[in-house]
Scaffold this active site. Structure first.
Site, PDB file in Angstrom:
ATOM      1  N   HIS A  56       0.844  -1.201   0.000  1.00  0.00           N
ATOM      2  CA  HIS A  56       0.000   0.000   0.000  1.00  0.00           C
ATOM      3  C   HIS A  56       0.879   1.251   0.000  1.00  0.00           C
ATOM      4  CE1 HIS A  56      -4.078   1.824   1.155  1.00  0.00           C
ATOM      5  NE2 HIS A  56      -3.249   2.855   1.034  1.00  0.00           N
ATOM      6  N   HIS A  58       1.009   4.901  -2.456  1.00  0.00           N
ATOM      7  CA  HIS A  58       0.450   5.666  -3.569  1.00  0.00           C
ATOM      8  C   HIS A  58       1.583   6.274  -4.392  1.00  0.00           C
ATOM      9  CE1 HIS A  58      -3.871   5.704  -2.360  1.00  0.00           C
ATOM     10  NE2 HIS A  58      -3.327   5.414  -1.182  1.00  0.00           N
ATOM     11  N   HIS A 254     -10.061   1.116   0.135  1.00  0.00           N
ATOM     12  CA  HIS A 254      -9.805   1.936   1.322  1.00  0.00           C
ATOM     13  C   HIS A 254     -11.092   1.951   2.155  1.00  0.00           C
ATOM     14  CE1 HIS A 254      -6.412   3.481  -1.011  1.00  0.00           C
ATOM     15  NE2 HIS A 254      -6.006   4.181   0.035  1.00  0.00           N
ATOM     16  N   GLU A 257     -10.611   3.581   7.495  1.00  0.00           N
ATOM     17  CA  GLU A 257      -9.445   4.406   7.830  1.00  0.00           C
ATOM     18  C   GLU A 257      -9.892   5.503   8.785  1.00  0.00           C
ATOM     19  OE1 GLU A 257      -5.896   7.041   5.675  1.00  0.00           O
ATOM     20  OE2 GLU A 257      -7.615   6.382   4.491  1.00  0.00           O
ATOM     21  N   HIS A 278      -6.120  -0.025   5.111  1.00  0.00           N
ATOM     22  CA  HIS A 278      -6.182   0.523   6.472  1.00  0.00           C
ATOM     23  C   HIS A 278      -7.075  -0.349   7.361  1.00  0.00           C
ATOM     24  CE1 HIS A 278      -3.998   4.054   5.110  1.00  0.00           C
ATOM     25  NE2 HIS A 278      -4.837   4.123   4.088  1.00  0.00           N
ATOM     26  N   ASP A 336       2.097   4.233   2.613  1.00  0.00           N
ATOM     27  CA  ASP A 336       0.959   5.002   2.135  1.00  0.00           C
ATOM     28  C   ASP A 336       1.395   6.172   1.248  1.00  0.00           C
ATOM     29  OD1 ASP A 336      -1.718   5.528   1.752  1.00  0.00           O
ATOM     30  OD2 ASP A 336      -2.042   6.447   3.704  1.00  0.00           O
TER      31      ASP A 336
END
Length: 400
Positions: A56, A58, A254, A257, A278, A336
């Site tokens: 995970h 981005h 997602h 979170e 998450h 992340d």
């Protein structure tokens, strides 16, 4: 070292074979350290100085500040900062904030990258280089193709003028950058394409791109953004995920979170998610949590991120990952958006070790679970799991 160890070390150094093909358990400690040094991770202070898997991260949240400045200058795009130090101050979060404040950070630098072919290919290549230096041997990076395009997308993001770069070509460029990074740095890299909750009209195109490039580096679909936007109000996401299920496209979402457990439940029951991005607030619904534990659902945990987005308490000793650890849940540790948090993967590992009581044994378990929960084809997944067993000096198991 044995002959096999010496030959494999030579092959890795000379770009003749990826490290994942090496039987690392045959190496001496000196050999292992030499291999890690080749990848820039010979740091005796690292919390976990062994091969890792990251699921995970981005792509557009992991861009180097130097690269942003370079392309902004080259393209004549004004930024509110003119140095690496000032750009970091502008783009990073250094205190717990809201998810809205976090998302605002992208507006400062994305105009410098979006719409530029060379920039998009470069950031993919550089991500692989960064991960290799962090000791990662397999990474899945995710991004929205629409957020990097300036044509064939409505609305055009980041106040760009219309150009000629489509989301389809964006995916192709990222694939090229990742492949070149794989060849240069001897790790494996794949991508996940993101739907955005506030843009359900993009989701059909996203799943079609997943289908088109499924044999060229894209391994799954994701849904990111404001969790208060559900699939009942915006059915475009549900339709896209139904097509993903029909087409055999892997799915992560997602959820949980900053949102409640009901978002996680929707992700699992409606969108048929195989992994949860998450998922911290799943533990607020014990029935759902126990159900997902029994299903061996994988949670993509991002400790540093969860503090700075306000998803979890700032006190790491109260982090949900501790509960996951105690319950032997299936989860991974990830960065992340390391640009926004001015962090590395080791930052997350050190946090887990220092404040959450993580041991080397748990780090190994976490990475084996990450490998087993990866979206690689079964043969490649089995090879990845076996390479970790060998690197960790553990007895191999026949099943995934």
């Amino acid at each position: 070292a044995g002959q096999e160890g010496r030959l494999c070390l030579w092959a890795a150094r000379n770009r003749k074979a990826p490290l994942s093909h090496c039987r690392l358990s045959k190496f001496t400690d000196s050999d292992r350290n030499s291999i890690m040094a080749e990848n820039g991770t010979n740091d005796q202070q690292a919390a976990f100085n062994k091969p890792k898997v990251e699921l995970h991260v981005h792509l557009d949240g992991a861009i180097r500040p130097e690269t942003i400045l370079e392309f902004a200058k080259r393209r004549g795009i004004p930024l509110a900062a003119d140095s690496v130090e000032n750009l970091k101050l502008l783009c990073t979060i250094s205190h717990p904030a809201s998810l809205t404040e976090f998302l605002k950070k992208f507006e400062y630098y994305m105009p410098a990258i979006a719409g530029d072919r060379e920039a998009i290919k470069r950031i993919a290549f550089e991500l692989v280089e960064t991960k290799a230096k962090e000791g990662v041997i397999y990474v899945e990076t995710r991004y929205s193709p629409q957020f990097l395009a300036n044509y064939g997308v409505d609305p055009i993001p980041w106040n760009q003028k219309q150009g000629d770069l489509t989301p389809d070509e964006v995916v192709n460029l990222v694939n090229q950058g990742l492949k070149e990074g794989e060849a240069a740095f001897n790790i494996k890299a794949r991508s996940i394409l993101c739907c955005m909750r506030h843009m359900p009209n993009w989701s059909k195109d996203v799943v079609e791109l997943c289908k088109k490039y499924r044999n060229d580096g894209v391994v799954a679909i994701d849904l990111a953004g404001d969790e208060s936007i559900d699939c009942q109000a915006y059915p475009g996401h549900r339709v896209a995920y139904e097509e993903a299920v029909r087409s055999g496209i892997h799915r992560t979402v997602h959820a949980g979170e900053v949102g409640p457990p009901s978002v996680v439940k929707e992700a699992v029951e409606i969108l048929k998610a195989e992994r949860i991005g998450h998922g911290y607030h799943t533990i607020d619904d014990q029935e759902l949590y126990q159900q997902l534990l029994q299903q061996n659902m994988h949670f993509e945990v991002c400790p540093i991120s969860s503090k700075y987005t306000g998803a979890c308490p700032a006190d790491f000793s109260k982090h949900p990952a501790i509960r996951f650890k105690e319950d032997k849940a299936n989860y991974s540790l990830n960065t992340d958006d390391p640009l926004i948090f001015d962090s590395t993967l080791d930052t997350d590992y050190k946090t887990a070790k220092t404040y959450m009581g993580f041991t080397e044994e748990e780090f190994m378990r976490v990475n084996l679970n990450a490998a087993r929960s990866s979206f690689l084809p079964e043969k490649e997944k089995k090879d990845l799991v076996n390479s970790l067993y060998e690197a960790y000096g553990m007895i191999q198991k026949t099943e995934l």
